[in-house]
Design an enzyme around this catalytic site. Structure first.
Site, PDB file in Angstrom:
ATOM      1  N   HIS A  83      -1.090 -11.027  -5.778  1.00 38.89           N
ATOM      2  CA  HIS A  83       0.300 -10.650  -5.499  1.00 38.89           C
ATOM      3  C   HIS A  83       1.342 -11.532  -6.190  1.00 38.89           C
ATOM      4  O   HIS A  83       2.335 -11.045  -6.709  1.00 38.89           O
ATOM      5  CB  HIS A  83       0.568 -10.660  -3.992  1.00 38.89           C
ATOM      6  CG  HIS A  83      -0.127  -9.557  -3.276  1.00 38.89           C
ATOM      7  ND1 HIS A  83       0.062  -8.231  -3.585  1.00 38.89           N
ATOM      8  CD2 HIS A  83      -1.020  -9.569  -2.266  1.00 38.89           C
ATOM      9  CE1 HIS A  83      -0.680  -7.488  -2.793  1.00 38.89           C
ATOM     10  NE2 HIS A  83      -1.349  -8.278  -1.986  1.00 38.89           N
ATOM     11  N   HIS A 143       0.827  -1.218   0.000  1.00 38.33           N
ATOM     12  CA  HIS A 143       0.000   0.000   0.000  1.00 38.33           C
ATOM     13  C   HIS A 143       0.862   1.269   0.000  1.00 38.33           C
ATOM     14  O   HIS A 143       0.551   2.243  -0.683  1.00 38.33           O
ATOM     15  CB  HIS A 143      -0.962   0.023   1.190  1.00 38.33           C
ATOM     16  CG  HIS A 143      -1.942  -1.111   1.179  1.00 38.33           C
ATOM     17  ND1 HIS A 143      -2.755  -1.403   2.235  1.00 38.33           N
ATOM     18  CD2 HIS A 143      -2.227  -2.035   0.213  1.00 38.33           C
ATOM     19  CE1 HIS A 143      -3.514  -2.451   1.941  1.00 38.33           C
ATOM     20  NE2 HIS A 143      -3.194  -2.867   0.719  1.00 38.33           N
ATOM     21  N   HIS A 163      -9.449  -1.419  -4.865  1.00 37.56           N
ATOM     22  CA  HIS A 163      -8.368  -1.897  -4.000  1.00 37.56           C
ATOM     23  C   HIS A 163      -7.449  -2.874  -4.729  1.00 37.56           C
ATOM     24  O   HIS A 163      -6.229  -2.869  -4.520  1.00 37.56           O
ATOM     25  CB  HIS A 163      -8.873  -2.510  -2.692  1.00 37.56           C
ATOM     26  CG  HIS A 163      -7.732  -2.771  -1.765  1.00 37.56           C
ATOM     27  ND1 HIS A 163      -7.152  -1.768  -1.009  1.00 37.56           N
ATOM     28  CD2 HIS A 163      -6.975  -3.877  -1.561  1.00 37.56           C
ATOM     29  CE1 HIS A 163      -6.109  -2.254  -0.381  1.00 37.56           C
ATOM     30  NE2 HIS A 163      -5.965  -3.538  -0.680  1.00 37.56           N
ATOM     31  N   ASP A 197      -3.430  -2.512  -5.011  1.00 39.25           N
ATOM     32  CA  ASP A 197      -2.457  -3.581  -4.734  1.00 39.25           C
ATOM     33  C   ASP A 197      -1.560  -3.859  -5.949  1.00 39.25           C
ATOM     34  O   ASP A 197      -0.351  -4.028  -5.816  1.00 39.25           O
ATOM     35  CB  ASP A 197      -3.177  -4.887  -4.375  1.00 39.25           C
ATOM     36  CG  ASP A 197      -3.623  -4.937  -2.925  1.00 39.25           C
ATOM     37  OD1 ASP A 197      -3.109  -4.144  -2.103  1.00 39.25           O
ATOM     38  OD2 ASP A 197      -4.478  -5.781  -2.610  1.00 39.25           O
TER      39      ASP A 197
END
Ligand SMILES: [Zn+2]
Length: 286
Positions: free
Chosen positions: A255, A71, A228, A232
């Site tokens: 991720h 973040h 969001h 990310d």
């Protein structure tokens, strides 16, 4: 800015208290973490330092790690900050409110300084695409930097969401930074048993139940979830270490795919070229 910007709070996964300060750095330095509790041990925010990418992105070098960096790195990359030192006194970046809004607000208050150096871009010259099961992440030639993200979660509050945004001016701060982390209530026990989300609460995450959410405040955007995911993605993409001219397109990524993508894109030198624009490089402070 007149001085460093400072934050403190608990880490999402460890639940440990930590404090961090973002300070100006010279042109060409990049984003460098310093563990002030370990004699200012320095760890560069680049893809070579990525250690673990399960539910957060962790950087590691010579046994020293810094967790949940995405973040903060997203906020710096999204606001165009190329050079900064980040001092941290523990091993996890505080989660704050689960978004990047506290960072962009502090950066806006402090101001950004143009440095006397040419800003070097990675210009995408040929499409580069990675697929992993039903997840896809690609980047295509473009004269600007844009992100398009599509998600599809079988949940009444989410469903299909799609966002496309050009990363310029205040677009990141307005449209992406305020979007909060989200998770599913039925996964809480499993994650905690695995040593994760020990600092998680309704103060720093949207917690989804089968039909709704536990939080009693409303969403910040009807499509806060895809925003969001974009936040990310940008935090992991920041590990490329330089601004990019290209159009990034993601479909249900995560991720692990984000960081693999950055590493393989950097190695695929026939897909991009370095381009120096006659624009100053920027730092976090004056
Ligand atoms: Zn996140």
């Amino acid at each position: 800015m007149a001085g460093p910007i400072e934050f403190s709070g608990i880490g999402l996964h460890t639940g440990e208290q930590s404090s961090l300060r973002v300070l100006p750095a010279p042109a060409g330095k990049g984003i460098v973490f310093r563990r002030v509790d370990l004699d200012n041990f320095e760890l560069r925010a680049d893809v070579a330092s990525v250690a673990r990418v399960a539910y957060a992105t962790t950087l590691m070098s010579r046994g020293v790690w810094i967790s949940t960096v995405e973040h903060l790195l997203s906020a710096l990359y999204g606001t165009g900050i190329d050079n900064a030192y980040i001092e941290l006194d523990n091993f996890e970046v505080p989660i704050l409110d689960g978004s990047a809004f506290p960072y962009t607000e502090a950066i806006a208050r402090a101001g950004i300084v143009r440095q006397r150096a040419l800003r070097q871009y990675i210009r995408i010259t040929k499409p580069f695409v990675l697929k992993e099961g039903d997840k896809t992440l690609g980047i295509y030639p473009s004269d600007t930097f844009t992100i398009k993200y599509d998600i599809d979660f079988p949940h009444p509050l989410i469903g299909k969401q799609s966002l496309e945004v050009q990363l310029r001016g205040a677009n990141y701060a307005q449209h992406i930074a305020p979007a909060r982390t989200f998770g599913f209530y039925h996964e809480v026990e499993k994650l905690q048993a695995g040593g994760l989300i020990r600092g998680g609460s309704l103060e720093n995450a949207i917690v989804l139940t089968e039909k709704g959410m536990l939080n009693d405040i409303s969403l910040r955007f009807p499509d806060e979830f895809v925003r969001h995911k974009t936040l990310d993605l940008l935090g992991d993409f920041a590990l490329i270490g330089q601004p990019v001219l290209g159009s990034l397109v993601a479909n249900r990524a995560g991720h692990a795919l984000h960081t693999r993508f950055v590493a393989e894109l950097l190695e695929s030198t026939s897909h991009w070229a370095l381009d120096t624009a006659a624009e100053a490089s920027v730092s976090s402070a004056r």
